[in-house]
Design a protein around this motif. Structure first.
Motif, PDB file in Angstrom:
ATOM      1  N   SER A  44       0.839  -1.189   0.000  1.00  0.00           N
ATOM      2  CA  SER A  44       0.000   0.000   0.000  1.00  0.00           C
ATOM      3  C   SER A  44       0.877   1.242   0.000  1.00  0.00           C
ATOM      4  N   ASN A  55     -12.048   6.203   1.496  1.00  0.00           N
ATOM      5  CA  ASN A  55     -12.520   5.795   0.173  1.00  0.00           C
ATOM      6  C   ASN A  55     -13.966   5.320   0.318  1.00  0.00           C
ATOM      7  N   TYR A 308     -11.159   9.065  -8.102  1.00  0.00           N
ATOM      8  CA  TYR A 308      -9.945   8.922  -7.296  1.00  0.00           C
ATOM      9  C   TYR A 308      -9.911   9.995  -6.205  1.00  0.00           C
ATOM     10  N   LEU A 312      -4.650   9.306  -3.896  1.00  0.00           N
ATOM     11  CA  LEU A 312      -4.822   7.885  -4.210  1.00  0.00           C
ATOM     12  C   LEU A 312      -4.850   7.610  -5.703  1.00  0.00           C
TER      13      LEU A 312
END
Length: 643
Positions: A44, A55, A308, A312
């Motif tokens: 990640s 998110n 997005y 990210l």
């Protein structure tokens, strides 16, 4: 005994019993992840504690995999860098700790399997204490902790790949995850359909199973994730406009950018106001998933790169630059559409070869009755285990083609009956509108599959004109028809010139030829088209004619989920037109003129012979009686006495 600094043993025992007897607190996947999940720096970009709020679109798909959720099957058609693999990993960790049962995680191949284990699974086990605690052992030499198998309290984890269908068949699981489904082979090495096989792994858990299919899409017509998504309730993420409050799904067509490409904004479809990218965070937080087909039992989600979150993924201006750079590069454009927009790629030439569009162009002429433009006929025959598919095509100037008949003859090709039917069908002439009788110039019969020797035996008998024994060529760049190669030998071991000749057909080149002409005909009037089809053809003919899609990655055509005999037989008939003694594809205008003159001369000669025969017959007939009628009556069997 002193208990200074220690809890009372009775109290400790009571706490243990209380925790053991207390009902488990209901938790969804997102709740469990917010409490227990950790992200590793190995897999990640932002290591540390997981926060679903970072998110929001992932919350609902994650919760569909919760123990108390009624959702059984879920499809996620997501772009890259949106957390689709993390969604699967989160569900996996939740099941291992909170709702243990047998789990199977399937990947396309061994390479992707090893990468996922090294970058996702092992780091997750290292940084998530709840998962590590659930494992029976973390020792590397323990049989309960193998690379592709993990034993944990209440269940087991099997990590498999599609390159080993035998292992897929031998696994029973309550939970199944298929990662990057579109990278799975269209058919496994055993011939099985990968999705059907994965679905069958959960048959032992009919009421509690859960299936998760995730992938970025690939080519239209071949993308398995897209086919599943189309069957689902098709949910898209709707966000409110910061100006008018109208909820809408962000689409690439709504993105606008400046001429210098440094700025980009979104135009609201309702009020037309410009939505700046800094509004995106609040919009996404207030968004919701909206289904297009709510009656479907399959839950489906799709989203694109416009969602997005900051940090990210690329910014809107960067995405616009990627789009502009890809316009003159088909490969880059395909990658952008697949990976960023999460949409299937469709070759522009393929948009005009939809089966319903071709069916709408069907013309009103009868089967087995050739229009005036037909000057020659060839035939393609596809051999199946229980039938022969026969495609009769008429050819005219410029290699214009008319499908004169398509018929399937039932019967096992290992027996003589179906070949007798084929001989009878092909030896019956086809009459043109002006009375000209046409017969096939060459017949190409597929010898691949399980009936090779039966085809060879039929071709040796030469019961039809120029029978050809053909096989599909292996190279993707093979010519339409290869040079024939003698296959039989004499008793002395020399090649037998009177024996069978084997030909190889370049299917890729022939299908490109067919599809390009189908595409070109979309803009032409009926009399100027290059390919003509009768409106009397069966309905299943047209889907079968365009039943394969070109895959530029593999440089070959791949089959959809419909029968492709109409396409294959068209290719074989086209290859038959390339026979060394026919060579219709090399005909010049003078050659077509000469051929037409010969046909007309033959028709005139046949008409004169018919008139002479009729005159002789009339001369020998008895005179009419007083009522003016002959005593002879025309019957189907000939002239007979009416008395």
């Amino acid at each position: 005994m002193s208990y200074v600094g220690l809890a009372c043993p009775a109290e400790s025992i009571g706490n243990v019993l209380a925790r053991a007897l207390q009902p488990r607190r209901p938790m969804s996947v997102s709740q469990w992840c917010d409490e227990h999940m950790r992200l590793s720096s190995k897999g990640s970009s932002k290591a540390g504690k997981w926060h679903t709020a970072n998110n929001p679109p992932l919350r609902e798909p994650m919760d569909c995999m919760s123990a108390r959720s009624p959702v059984k099957s879920m499809v996620c058609q997501f772009p890259i860098q949106f957390g689709k693999s993390q969604l699967a990993t989160n569900a996996l960790a939740y099941w291992m700790d909170y709702a243990p049962a047998p789990i199977m995680y399937a990947l396309p191949g061994e390479v992707s399997q090893n990468k996922w284990i090294a970058q996702k699974l092992n780091p997750m086990i290292e940084v998530v204490p709840a998962v590590r605690k659930a494992l029976s052992s973390t020792a590397s030499r323990d049989s309960a902790n193998q690379r592709t198998f993990k034993d944990f309290a209440g269940g087991q984890l099997y990590v498999e790949h599609a390159g080993s269908p035998q292992r897929l068949k031998s696994t029973t699981a309550r939970y199944v995850i298929a990662d990057e489904l579109d990278e799975f082979a269209q058919a496994l090495s055993t011939g099985d359909d990968p999705v059907k096989m994965l679905d069958g792994r959960t048959s032992a858990f009919p009421s509690t199973y859960k299936r998760l299919y995730i992938s970025t899409p690939t080519i239209a017509g071949l993308s398995r994730i897209n086919l599943l998504y189309e069957k689902s309730d098709r949910r898209r993420y709707h966000v409110p406009c910061p100006h008018c409050g109208h909820y809408q799904a962000l689409q690439w067509s709504g993105l606008v950018w400046s001429s210098d490409g440094k700025e980009a904004w979104y135009a609201c479809c309702e009020c037309g106001a410009s939505i700046d990218e800094h509004h995106k965070t609040d919009m996404i937080a207030a968004g919701r998933w909206v289904p297009e087909n709510p009656d479907s039992p399959i839950r489906g989600y799709t989203i694109n790169c416009l969602y997005y979150q900051f940090g990210l993924g690329p910014r809107w201006a960067e995405l616009a630059e990627m789009w502009r750079d890809a316009q003159n590069d088909p490969a880059a454009l395909k990658t952008f559409i697949n990976d960023r927009l999460a949409e299937t790629w469709e070759d522009p030439a393929m948009r005009s070869v939809k089966h319903n569009v071709i069916a709408d162009r069907a013309e009103p002429y009868a089967l087995r009755c050739a229009p005036r433009g037909v000057l020659a006929i060839t035939v393609g025959v596809d051999t199946q285990d229980n039938r022969l598919a026969v495609h009769i095509i008429g050819w005219g100037r410029g290699m214009a083609a008319w499908t004169l008949d398509y018929v399937e003859l039932p019967g096992d090709p290992a027996e003589d009956s179906v070949w007798l039917s084929l001989t009878d069908l092909l030896n019956r002439p086809i009459e043109r509108d002006d009375g000209v009788q046409l017969r096939p110039l060459a017949v190409a019969i597929d010898a691949g599959g399980h009936r090779t020797e039966a085809v060879k035996h039929y071709v040796r008998q030469r019961l039809v004109t120029r029978p050809m024994c053909i096989f599909g060529a292996v190279p993707n760049n093979a010519p339409i028809l290869s040079k024939g190669k003698l296959a039989d030998v004499t008793w002395r071991g020399r090649t037998d010139k009177r024996g069978i000749t084997i030909y190889h057909v370049g299917g890729v080149a022939a299908k490109h030829y067919l599809y390009s002409r189908l595409s070109a005909d979309a803009e032409r009037q009926a009399d100027a088209r290059l390919l003509h089809f009768s409106d009397q053809l069966p309905a299943e003919f047209f889907p079968g004619l365009v039943s394969e899609v070109y895959n530029p990655v593999k440089n070959r055509f791949e089959k959809k989920v419909v029968r492709n005999e109409p396409l294959d037989t068209w290719v074989y008939a086209y290859a038959a037109a390339h026979h060394a003694e026919v060579r219709l594809h090399r005909y010049t205008k003078a050659d077509w003129d000469l051929l037409e003159e010969r046909l007309l001369a033959r028709a005139i000669s046949a008409t004169d012979d018919s008139r002479e025969t009729s005159a002789q017959t009339v001369a020998t007939l008895p005179a009419a009686d007083s009522r003016g009628t002959s005593r002879l009556t025309r019957r189907r069997s000939g002239w007979v006495d009416s008395e």
